[in-house]
Design an enzyme around this catalytic site. Structure first.
Site, PDB file in Angstrom:
ATOM      1  N   LEU A  35      10.198 -38.251   5.477  1.00 36.45           N
ATOM      2  CA  LEU A  35       8.480 -38.146   4.839  1.00 36.45           C
ATOM      3  C   LEU A  35       7.942 -38.396   5.426  1.00 36.45           C
ATOM      4  O   LEU A  35       6.392 -38.406   6.025  1.00 36.45           O
ATOM      5  CB  LEU A  35       8.752 -38.784   3.606  1.00 36.45           C
ATOM      6  N   LEU A  60      22.482 -28.637  -0.750  1.00 32.36           N
ATOM      7  CA  LEU A  60      20.992 -28.017   0.073  1.00 32.36           C
ATOM      8  C   LEU A  60      20.677 -25.814  -0.349  1.00 32.36           C
ATOM      9  O   LEU A  60      20.001 -26.027   0.536  1.00 32.36           O
ATOM     10  CB  LEU A  60      20.181 -28.920   1.400  1.00 32.36           C
ATOM     11  N   ALA A  75      11.969 -37.242  -5.195  1.00 30.33           N
ATOM     12  CA  ALA A  75      12.142 -37.992  -6.430  1.00 30.33           C
ATOM     13  C   ALA A  75      12.240 -39.518  -5.898  1.00 30.33           C
ATOM     14  O   ALA A  75      12.578 -40.018  -5.504  1.00 30.33           O
ATOM     15  CB  ALA A  75      13.511 -36.942  -6.583  1.00 30.33           C
ATOM     16  N   THR A 123      20.226 -38.314   4.708  1.00 32.53           N
ATOM     17  CA  THR A 123      20.214 -37.497   3.525  1.00 32.53           C
ATOM     18  C   THR A 123      21.723 -37.331   3.350  1.00 32.53           C
ATOM     19  O   THR A 123      22.621 -37.060   2.306  1.00 32.53           O
ATOM     20  CB  THR A 123      19.112 -36.873   3.696  1.00 32.53           C
ATOM     21  N   GLU A 166       1.406  -1.156   0.041  1.00 34.57           N
ATOM     22  CA  GLU A 166       0.073   0.141  -0.085  1.00 34.57           C
ATOM     23  C   GLU A 166       0.617   1.249   0.235  1.00 34.57           C
ATOM     24  O   GLU A 166       0.388   2.390  -1.099  1.00 34.57           O
ATOM     25  CB  GLU A 166      -1.056   0.018   1.107  1.00 34.57           C
TER      26      GLU A 166
END
Lengths: 372, 372
Positions: B307, B207, B157, B199, B55
């Site tokens: 995950l 990363l 993936a 990982t 704004e």
């Protein structure tokens, strides 16, 4: 100028040929156009196995206008007696002046012989145009004739976490209605579907194909369709859904040393084969047998053991991977393929050909790019 | 008539707002347009966290033309002192006659209060148009404010046979260059990326994110980006690639009972948390901590353990599944998710939102549709 005119009419032949998809095997799909001046005076396609060839259909429509006209056809016309008389005879008798085709028919009974026959009869012959498209169109036919085995497509449906069944072996249903309907229509393009006995026992599928809309019922009824079960110990019971549709033939491959005590229906043939070193039914014997039966296009629907076996022997041409938007989890007893095959940094021998999206599923169509 | 005019300018605000993607978090993306008669006399967007609000940018461009004009903005203007003064003050001072916005800001310091303030100052206020689009635009912001946790996207993936790594744990590279580049650009939309120590140990990734083309370097340099490692036993070594880029902050979550003997770089913060019943680092403590740090958008890159943990707790909003056209096989030690979660006939709580095709890979974007 002439090149593009010839290409134009050959592409019309391709379009006509495709109308025979699922119905002409083990014959190739063929379309033909008869052109006089700038007018198409006849066209036709091979509608189903045992019916007239495309050239004969096109010449019939052209009638006397075929005299001094050019005949286009995607594949070299046949010059031998099969289910129907040689097309070269019909072409000569119709007074065709010039024949343009795309690819030489690798069938040893033809394989370029027609070129000589036509030329000896004063007909001009041109060929070799649009060969790539022509080859793609009849890829399964070329594979069948040249490799002396069916064209083989592997198919599986998996969840987004790569499972084809849950921990109890259940796979109904990973994908939604529209994707499953598409898969049943895919079966129509094949001469046979092959599964393992576990698939019959756990899922009790019908394995019927579904003809796409718009195909005449009388043509669909002519289609010969085999359901093939690999069942080393003959554990599939005659009450299974797979035997219900009597319009299909069922072949059960079993081991030589399995005693056949079960009484199956009349449309079921039991064929014993040897076991390979790993104790599985010998794949090359099975494929040989299917080749002898004229099965030119084979749809491998799983499960894991059979899919892995085909992949391991590198005997496949296409892979259909349906991915349902579901998560199964599980300790990975049912991945599509097992056995430590390659590592991810290895050069891959498969390429992504097409992606089809359904409401809540995706189909990946994958092509093998290396030679056997 | 007025409806469509207001919608038209609000959609312009959405378009402007998106330019702040990846740069404004934990603020929402906001765009604003000042319209007088039928002319746009000013526009602006929130360019980066800590810089002027949309704004204020739009009013600055409009200058004295803002008097008696209408100000459009996708989100309710702020009325509190944050990094910058209240936008309501700027609007009142500029002599704006009417304010049209889409969604009320759920931030407790605002949450409808600006409507009263503007009205008390004689400004007409209209809101509630295009709410669905407005909500989608700032979905992560609304999740962050309402659920008091980051908006969470899971990403993996996998090969076409559903493996995220080979039998040795290697996952480089399942997808091709173009898909990996896309994934690095996706990271830019997030405030933090989270992975497990395995990982780091197996793949040794950097990363780092990659800013999309066309974004000013000075803006990209303002971006605060966290790399988060869940490392129960502190086995990640300081020489790992993840620590190389000093522009990013690294947080290592470890267990309370792990002794911290390793000396890490200055940009590394080690935060001990409790273990849950399964011996894993407590997810809710971790998410609380990230919320406190203003991390509004979290990218969960795996592997399987992390995950699965997020999926199991149903704490996620989006899933990105990259599928590389490769086959890994293997005895399924590395599927994306483990644990027997659901069977395929169970009603799924995820839906396929989008499919993006790369040269030899596919990306499925999947949305959670049920409520936590």
């Amino acid at each position: 100028m002439n090149q593009s005119r010839d290409e134009f009419y050959l592409k019309k032949c391709f379009e006509l040929a495709v109308k025979g998809k699922g119905l002409v095997s083990p014959n190739p799909m063929v379309g033909s156009v008869v052109v006089k001046g700038n007018r198409v005076v006849g066209y036709g396609w091979h509608r189903a196995f045992g019916l007239a060839h495309a050239e004969v259909e096109a010449l019939k429509m052209a009638g006397t206008k075929a005299k001094n006209a050019t005949l286009y056809v995607n594949l070299e016309p046949c010059c031998h007696y099969g289910k129907t008389p040689p097309c070269t005879d019909a072409i000569i008798q119709a007074g065709i002046k010039k024949v343009v085709f795309s690819t030489i028919d690798p069938n040893p009974a033809v394989n370029g012989k027609s070129i000589e026959i036509l030329k000896q009869n004063g007909i001009e012959v041109r060929y070799g145009l649009c060969e790539k498209e022509s080859h793609q169109l009849n890829e399964s036919y070329f594979t069948f004739v040249k490799k002396k085995r069916p064209f083989i497509s592997l198919k599986w449906a998996m969840s987004i976490d790569g499972k084809i069944a849950d921990a109890c072996g259940r796979s109904r249903w990973i994908t939604s209605d529209d994707a499953r309907q598409f898969a049943r229509q895919l079966r129509f393009e094949y001469d046979a579907i092959i599964v393992g006995s576990n698939t019959i026992v756990y899922d009790n599928p019908y394995l019927d194909f579904c003809a796409p809309c718009g195909i005449r019922k009388s043509l669909v009824e002519r289609k010969k369709f085999y359901k093939i079960i690999l069942d080393t110990n003959l554990k599939v019971v005659p009450e299974s859904n797979v035997f219900l549709n009597k319009a299909s033939n069922v072949i059960i491959f079993t081991a030589h040393d399995t005693s056949i005590n079960t009484k199956y229906h009349e449309n079921v043939e039991i064929i014993p084969v040897d076991k390979d070193q790993e104790g599985l039914l010998d794949l090359s014997q099975i494929l040989n047998c299917l080749y002898e039966k004229g099965i030119a296009k084979l749809f491998v629907e799983g499960g894991t053991k059979i899919l892995t076996s085909f992949y391991h022997h590198k005997i496949f041409d296409l892979i259909y991977v349906f991915i349902g938007c579901k998560i199964i989890g599980g300790s990975a007893d049912y991945p599509p393929l097992k056995g430590n095959i390659i590592s991810p940094d290895t050069q891959s021998d498969i390429i992504l050909k097409d992606v089809i999206r359904f409401s809540n599923d995706v189909l990946l169509i994958i092509k093998k790019c290396s030679q056997e």
